[in-house]
Design a protein around this motif. Structure first.
Motif, mmCIF file in Angstrom:
data_model
loop_
_atom_site.group_PDB
_atom_site.id
_atom_site.type_symbol
_atom_site.label_atom_id
_atom_site.label_comp_id
_atom_site.label_asym_id
_atom_site.label_seq_id
_atom_site.Cartn_x
_atom_site.Cartn_y
_atom_site.Cartn_z
ATOM 1 N N MET A 1 -11.927 -11.032 -14.297
ATOM 2 C CA MET A 1 -10.491 -11.152 -14.086
ATOM 3 C C MET A 1 -10.163 -11.472 -12.622
ATOM 4 N N LEU A 2 -9.224 -12.408 -12.437
ATOM 5 C CA LEU A 2 -8.782 -12.743 -11.081
ATOM 6 C C LEU A 2 -7.570 -11.880 -10.712
ATOM 7 N N LYS A 3 -7.638 -11.294 -9.540
ATOM 8 C CA LYS A 3 -6.522 -10.456 -9.081
ATOM 9 C C LYS A 3 -6.061 -10.931 -7.700
ATOM 10 N N VAL A 4 -4.807 -11.318 -7.605
ATOM 11 C CA VAL A 4 -4.216 -11.709 -6.327
ATOM 12 C C VAL A 4 -3.215 -10.612 -5.971
ATOM 13 N N GLU A 5 -3.449 -9.940 -4.831
ATOM 14 C CA GLU A 5 -2.629 -8.774 -4.507
ATOM 15 C C GLU A 5 -1.940 -8.937 -3.159
ATOM 16 N N ASN A 6 -0.633 -9.063 -3.223
ATOM 17 C CA ASN A 6 0.187 -9.014 -2.025
ATOM 18 C C ASN A 6 -0.276 -10.006 -0.940
ATOM 19 N N VAL A 7 -0.554 -11.228 -1.377
ATOM 20 C CA VAL A 7 -1.139 -12.208 -0.457
ATOM 21 C C VAL A 7 -0.057 -12.968 0.317
ATOM 22 N N LEU A 15 5.773 -19.777 7.183
ATOM 23 C CA LEU A 15 5.383 -18.913 6.062
ATOM 24 C C LEU A 15 5.193 -19.780 4.821
ATOM 25 N N ALA A 16 3.968 -19.856 4.302
ATOM 26 C CA ALA A 16 3.691 -20.727 3.155
ATOM 27 C C ALA A 16 3.572 -19.938 1.859
ATOM 28 N N VAL A 17 3.037 -18.709 1.930
ATOM 29 C CA VAL A 17 2.919 -17.839 0.747
ATOM 30 C C VAL A 17 3.362 -16.441 1.168
ATOM 31 N N ASP A 18 4.268 -15.862 0.355
ATOM 32 C CA ASP A 18 4.972 -14.656 0.793
ATOM 33 C C ASP A 18 4.740 -13.490 -0.178
ATOM 34 N N HIS A 19 3.835 -12.601 0.162
ATOM 35 C CA HIS A 19 3.575 -11.396 -0.652
ATOM 36 C C HIS A 19 3.450 -11.711 -2.139
ATOM 37 N N LEU A 20 2.524 -12.573 -2.453
ATOM 38 C CA LEU A 20 2.329 -13.009 -3.841
ATOM 39 C C LEU A 20 1.293 -12.139 -4.556
ATOM 40 N N SER A 21 1.635 -11.709 -5.778
ATOM 41 C CA SER A 21 0.693 -10.925 -6.592
ATOM 42 C C SER A 21 0.718 -11.428 -8.032
ATOM 43 N N PHE A 22 -0.452 -11.570 -8.626
ATOM 44 C CA PHE A 22 -0.552 -11.831 -10.070
ATOM 45 C C PHE A 22 -1.986 -11.607 -10.518
ATOM 46 N N GLU A 23 -2.162 -11.540 -11.842
ATOM 47 C CA GLU A 23 -3.504 -11.338 -12.412
ATOM 48 C C GLU A 23 -3.746 -12.378 -13.487
ATOM 49 N N LEU A 50 -11.367 -21.402 0.730
ATOM 50 C CA LEU A 50 -11.336 -22.553 1.639
ATOM 51 C C LEU A 50 -10.390 -22.296 2.799
ATOM 52 N N LEU A 51 -9.533 -21.305 2.608
ATOM 53 C CA LEU A 51 -8.500 -20.999 3.594
ATOM 54 C C LEU A 51 -8.402 -19.483 3.725
ATOM 55 N N ASP A 52 -8.321 -18.993 4.953
ATOM 56 C CA ASP A 52 -8.152 -17.542 5.146
ATOM 57 C C ASP A 52 -6.711 -17.155 4.879
ATOM 58 N N MET A 53 -6.544 -15.972 4.253
ATOM 59 C CA MET A 53 -5.160 -15.490 4.090
ATOM 60 C C MET A 53 -4.766 -14.701 5.335
ATOM 61 N N THR A 54 -3.476 -14.598 5.560
ATOM 62 C CA THR A 54 -3.001 -13.819 6.704
ATOM 63 C C THR A 54 -3.100 -12.329 6.370
ATOM 64 N N SER A 55 -2.703 -11.979 5.139
ATOM 65 C CA SER A 55 -2.891 -10.603 4.680
ATOM 66 C C SER A 55 -2.942 -10.593 3.166
ATOM 67 N N GLY A 56 -3.450 -9.491 2.593
ATOM 68 C CA GLY A 56 -3.545 -9.363 1.148
ATOM 69 C C GLY A 56 -4.985 -9.330 0.681
ATOM 70 N N LYS A 57 -5.153 -9.409 -0.639
ATOM 71 C CA LYS A 57 -6.496 -9.255 -1.202
ATOM 72 C C LYS A 57 -6.640 -10.126 -2.453
ATOM 73 N N ILE A 58 -7.773 -10.815 -2.569
ATOM 74 C CA ILE A 58 -8.048 -11.597 -3.778
ATOM 75 C C ILE A 58 -9.434 -11.221 -4.281
ATOM 76 N N THR A 59 -9.530 -10.856 -5.577
ATOM 77 C CA THR A 59 -10.838 -10.493 -6.129
ATOM 78 C C THR A 59 -11.067 -11.169 -7.476
ATOM 79 N N LEU A 60 -12.345 -11.411 -7.764
ATOM 80 C CA LEU A 60 -12.749 -11.884 -9.093
ATOM 81 C C LEU A 60 -13.691 -10.818 -9.639
ATOM 82 N N ASN A 61 -13.345 -10.257 -10.772
ATOM 83 C CA ASN A 61 -14.099 -9.136 -11.351
ATOM 84 C C ASN A 61 -14.329 -8.027 -10.306
ATOM 85 N N ASN A 62 -13.266 -7.701 -9.625
ATOM 86 C CA ASN A 62 -13.241 -6.606 -8.631
ATOM 87 C C ASN A 62 -14.042 -6.858 -7.356
#
Ligand code: ATP
Length: 300
Positions: A1-7, A15-23, A50-62
């Motif tokens: 599962m892909l998890k995008v948390e508060n990215v 500002l290109a992406v603003d506190h984005l979260s989804f699964e 390919l690109l560093d995020m400024t803040s947040g967390k992205i995981t695939l299978n945790n």
């Protein structure tokens, strides 16, 4: 599962992406929607590292996504990135090996997909000699050769004719059945509506609408009534309480109402007409919902 948390992603002070979260769960098809510049490509690039995020967390299978997961991911980039001097076969070998496949396995898969897309004759032709649509097929094939666990498709259908859109969609559905998590971006709401279960709509990098497509459509109160009847008085229809607009086209009249509560009044009016052959209440289209949420003229 892909998890995008508060990215969040800033390019300098932009500002290109603003506190984005989804699964995106296993075997789910997820749509990332938004007008030009909304932040879709930036999000994809952060997901695959390919690109560093400024803040947040992205995981695939945790686990955070890193180079060691290349073999689990397929990516069709928006800017088509084929090695145009190579033949289709050489290209497949190049990317397949990068993804840890052996050459026999790569050729077997390639042959199957070339046949499916009706381009077997191009196997030993240079990519630059292929039409744009066929180049797109080759790029799609190289993205899915390894049966990825996560497939990212940035505008996969742009420039394709309807027959090829269908071919692409059928493969995507097969991958979903096999358990691939699929995330794709598109400007074309009808494509999203056809096969996407969950979605997020971005405006200036921020989610303005998200969730399950069916639930989004159900929750949206506005409905459309499609009517075919003789002697329908459009002006009188427009005067009924709750009617927001009436569009009469060649084949039918579409009455846009503020909510389901107004169906009865429209029905009572229409039933006085002669020869009513159609009266169907439908949910608003995703395009209508998108337009209202995004608040700009959408050029599909
Ligand atoms: P499109 O549908 O046009 O491809 P998109 O939704 O993919 O758009 P992005 O390419 O992610 O949008 O861009 C998001 C925002 O970030 C835009 O305002 C864009 O101008 C800006 N941006 C993108 N890349 C850079 C960069 N390298 N440097 C500065 N700003 C950037």
């Amino acid at each position: 599962m892909l998890k995008v948390e508060n990215v969040t992603k800033y390019y300098g002070d932009k500002l290109a992406v603003d506190h984005l979260s989804f699964e995106v769960k296993k075997g789910e098809i997820f749509g990332l929607l938004g007008v030009n510049g909304a932040g879709k490509t930036t999000t994809f690039r952060m997901i695959i590292g390919l690109l560093d995020m400024t803040s947040g967390k992205i995981t695939l299978n945790n686990k955070p996504i890193d180079y060691s997961m290349t073999d689990k991911i397929g990516f069709l980039t928006e800017e088509r990135s084929l090695l145009t001097k190579l033949t289709v076969f050489e290209q497949a070998i190049y990317y397949g090996v990068l993804k840890g496949m052996d050459k026999v396995q790569i050729e077997k898969k390639l042959d199957e997909y070339l046949e499916y897309f009706h381009i077997s004759d191009y196997k030993y032709r240079k990519i630059k000699e292929l039409s744009k649509g066929n180049q797109q097929k080759v790029q799609f094939i190289t993205a899915i050769l390894n049966d990825p666990e996560l497939l990212i498709l940035d505008e996969p259908f742009s420039g394709l004719d309807p027959i090829n859109v269908q071919l692409f969609m059928d493969v995507i559905k097969q991958l979903k059945e096999k358990g691939t998590s699929i995330i794709f971006s598109s400007h074309r709401m009808e494509h999203v509506e056809m096969f996407c279960e969950k979605l997020v709509v971005l405006v200036n990098g921020k989610s303005v609408l998200e969730g399950n497509l069916k639930e989004i459509k159900k929750a949206y109160r506005k409905k459309n009534i499609h009517i075919v009847a003789d002697n329908l008085n459009i002006q009188k229809l427009k005067e009924i309480e709750g009617v927001e607009d009436v569009i009469a086209n060649e084949t039918e009249t579409i009455v846009k109402i503020a909510s389901q509560d107004h169906v009865k009044k429209v029905f009572n009016f229409v039933k006085q007409c002669e020869d009513v052959s159609k009266f169907v209440v439908e949910d608003a289209s995703l395009n209508e919902i998108f337009l209202e949420k995004v608040g700009v003229i959408y050029e599909g």
